[in-house]
Design a protein around this motif. Structure first.
Motif, PDB file in Angstrom:
ATOM      1  N   MET A   1     -91.618 -42.609  50.291  1.00 51.25           N
ATOM      2  CA  MET A   1     -90.997 -42.282  51.638  1.00 51.25           C
ATOM      3  C   MET A   1     -91.356 -40.911  51.977  1.00 51.25           C
ATOM      4  SD  MET A   1     -86.705 -42.562  52.066  1.00 51.25           S
ATOM      5  CE  MET A   1     -86.453 -40.957  51.066  1.00 51.25           C
ATOM      6  N   GLN A   2     -91.512 -40.996  53.305  1.00 50.11           N
ATOM      7  CA  GLN A   2     -91.706 -39.810  53.987  1.00 50.11           C
ATOM      8  C   GLN A   2     -90.722 -39.274  54.784  1.00 50.11           C
ATOM      9  OE1 GLN A   2     -95.302 -40.407  56.719  1.00 50.11           O
ATOM     10  NE2 GLN A   2     -95.203 -38.075  57.331  1.00 50.11           N
ATOM     11  N   THR A   3     -90.619 -37.723  54.925  1.00 52.23           N
ATOM     12  CA  THR A   3     -89.610 -37.303  55.773  1.00 52.23           C
ATOM     13  C   THR A   3     -90.384 -36.578  56.948  1.00 52.23           C
ATOM     14  OG1 THR A   3     -88.162 -36.577  53.871  1.00 52.23           O
ATOM     15  CG2 THR A   3     -88.051 -35.560  55.947  1.00 52.23           C
ATOM     16  N   ILE A   4     -89.870 -37.044  58.152  1.00 51.51           N
ATOM     17  CA  ILE A   4     -90.709 -36.916  59.387  1.00 51.51           C
ATOM     18  C   ILE A   4     -89.654 -35.803  60.094  1.00 51.51           C
ATOM     19  CG2 ILE A   4     -91.552 -37.541  61.852  1.00 51.51           C
ATOM     20  CD1 ILE A   4     -91.712 -40.507  60.288  1.00 51.51           C
ATOM     21  N   LEU A   5     -90.362 -34.670  60.418  1.00 47.60           N
ATOM     22  CA  LEU A   5     -89.656 -33.425  61.305  1.00 47.60           C
ATOM     23  C   LEU A   5     -89.744 -33.749  62.806  1.00 47.60           C
ATOM     24  CD1 LEU A   5     -90.516 -30.377  59.167  1.00 47.60           C
ATOM     25  CD2 LEU A   5     -88.438 -31.854  58.980  1.00 47.60           C
ATOM     26  N   SER A   6     -88.396 -33.990  63.439  1.00 48.23           N
ATOM     27  CA  SER A   6     -88.674 -34.393  64.802  1.00 48.23           C
ATOM     28  C   SER A   6     -87.252 -33.939  65.610  1.00 48.23           C
ATOM     29  CB  SER A   6     -88.975 -35.875  64.959  1.00 48.23           C
ATOM     30  OG  SER A   6     -88.613 -36.220  66.168  1.00 48.23           O
TER      31      SER A   6
END
Length: 495
Positions: free
Chosen positions: A1-6
């Motif tokens: 699982m990847q955490t995307i900064l947006s």
């Protein structure tokens, strides 16, 4: 699982808030004022739905607004659960805005600029709650939502409306400031943070009397969830205009309550800790009481909105019940019911508003033969009723099917019996309304009502009011037949 900064979560929150000055500035130009409301709704929904591919792929999206101290910050995180709630609330805001235009103009309601302003702030707060990454962020926007909706509840400014707003304020503000703050402080002292974690922030903690009691601080502190006995604010708030009842008391306010409780169950306590302490079964019987008693009271109400209000009290506890049974099927059913109930119940409230606008009817006993004059409204009411009862292929069937499976998986046959009994009660208070509307003869020549209508003479459905309710009724069927989007998100939550 990847955490995307947006920055997308923040933009979704701010969109309707940025519409507020535009709504206020164009208050003397109704068409332009309402254009800003619709535009903000479309942009908000577009931003929310644009995050779906990443979330359905198992990723999360984060944005930190401000950090005050270690473990204390205002932070947004979009996960499957938050996305499900934000999708429902942002989409239904668009439909409710169109409905509000027809209703508010037909009813010649005053202070419409204030109404649309508070509506925009409320939806901004709702999406912020959906995307909150921790209890502190959730609490801040939960409180803003409470404050923003007080003027909506008291909109009519009659003594009854003012009393309803006062009760609403006292229940939601006083309980949150006492019970919720205490619960949040305890969680922070135990864990050093209040961040939501996929398997529960406190899951590794040993069970204790303190944590057992703290759970009930949250259960009753989130009074928007209307678990008895902290439910009285909801029927009192029905004095608000019907669009307020529809969105805030079928979607935004009440769903913020049960959404927050599920956040605590799933992402603060976690399934393991809930099971070890026996909290799940204890809470299941507490909310089962609300399910049964809410339905029984609804059965006794002749006022249509009051009947819908107590139905909502009962139905909200289905969502909590699904979570606290702690089985995969029950949790999926509870989470899906947030969406399924929203589309069905908003349809029912829209229909109540249509009856009031076109015929000035507010009581079930007044509806004999009304289906011949208002067929679109009453057919939509029937479809939404089937969903609330749990009849396939309407959306509510899916929720109740998973809840029933969950009760069996948990070996809780008494809970299964309660679910079946509540379904019978749902049918008992919804189906007679449709029967009365279509199969009972109109009573002969009664005196004109307070709206000046000679019983059902001159009654015509209002297109701007009817189109939204027909649309939500159709959607409540479609998401029953094609539940994939909400089912996928619900399954992602418990994965």
């Amino acid at each position: 699982m990847q955490t995307i900064l947006s920055v997308k979560p923040l933009l979704a929150v701010l969109t309707s808030l940025l519409a507020v000055p535009l709504i206020l500035r164009t208050g003397d130009r109704p068409n332009l004022r309402e254009f800003w409301s619709v535009l903000a709704g479309v942009i908000k929904f577009s931003i929310v739905i644009s995050m779906a591919p990443a979330i359905l792929s198992g990723h999360t999206i984060e944005y930190t607004l401000v950090s005050f101290y270690q473990g204390i910050d205002i932070k947004f995180r979009v996960d499957a659960f938050g996305l499900l709630f934000a999708t429902v609330s942002s989409f239904l805001w668009i439909i409710t805005t169109f409905y509000s235009i027809g209703y508010m103009r037909t009813a010649k309601e005053h202070a419409q600029t204030r109404y649309y302003t508070c509506f925009a702030i409320s939806l901004s707060s709702t999406v912020a709650v959906a995307f909150s990454a921790n209890l502190i962020t959730l609490f801040v926007f939960y409180e803003i939502l409470s404050l923003a909706t007080v003027p909506l509840v008291g909109h009519k400014e009659t003594p009854e409306a003012i009393e309803g707003a006062r009760k609403y304020f006292l229940y939601l503000l006083s309980l949150s400031k006492t019970l919720l703050l205490a619960g949040i402080i305890i969680v922070y002292m135990v864990a050093g943070t209040t961040d939501f974690q996929s398997h529960g922030l406190l899951s590794s903690q040993p069970g204790s009397t303190l944590l057992f009691g703290t759970f009930f601080l949250f259960l009753y502190g989130f009074a928007k969830g209307a678990v008895m006995p902290v439910h009285n604010w909801l029927p009192s708030a029905m004095v608000a205009p019907t669009p307020v009842s529809a969105l805030l008391h079928a979607v935004a306010v009440v769903k913020v309550g049960v959404f927050s409780i599920l956040r605590v169950v799933l992402h603060i306590y976690g399934v393991d800790l809930m099971s070890r302490m026996g909290l799940g079964i204890a809470a299941a019987y507490v909310v089962s009481f609300t399910i049964l008693v809410g339905s029984i009271i609804a059965l006794s109400k002749d006022n249509l909105k009051a009947r819908l209000a107590y139905s909502t009290v009962s139905q909200l506890s289905y969502v909590i019940l699904g979570a606290v049974l702690l089985t995969p099927s029950s949790m999926v059913g509870g989470i899906m019911h947030i969406a399924n109930h929203a589309f069905s119940k908003i349809t029912l409230f829209f229909c109540a508003g249509s009856l009031y606008c076109a015929a000035h009817k507010t009581e079930v006993s007044q509806l004999s033969g009304i289906g011949k004059k208002m067929p679109w409204t009453m057919v939509a009411f029937f479809i939404a009723s089937l969903s609330m009862i749990g009849v396939p292929p309407a959306a509510g069937f899916n929720s109740k099917w998973y809840l029933a499976l969950g009760a069996i998986e948990a070996h809780q046959i008494p809970i299964l019996v309660i679910l079946l009994a509540s379904t019978v009660l749902n049918a008992a208070y919804f189906l007679p309304i449709t029967y009365k509307a279509f199969f009972e003869k109109e009573e002969p020549s009664l005196p004109t009502d307070h709206g000046g209508h000679d019983h059902h003479e001159e009654i015509r459905e209002i297109p701007m009011v009817v189109v939204p309710l027909v649309l939500t009724a159709i959607i409540s069927l479609l998401i029953g037949i094609y539940p994939d989007y909400f089912l996928s998100l619900a399954q992602e939550v418990i994965r």
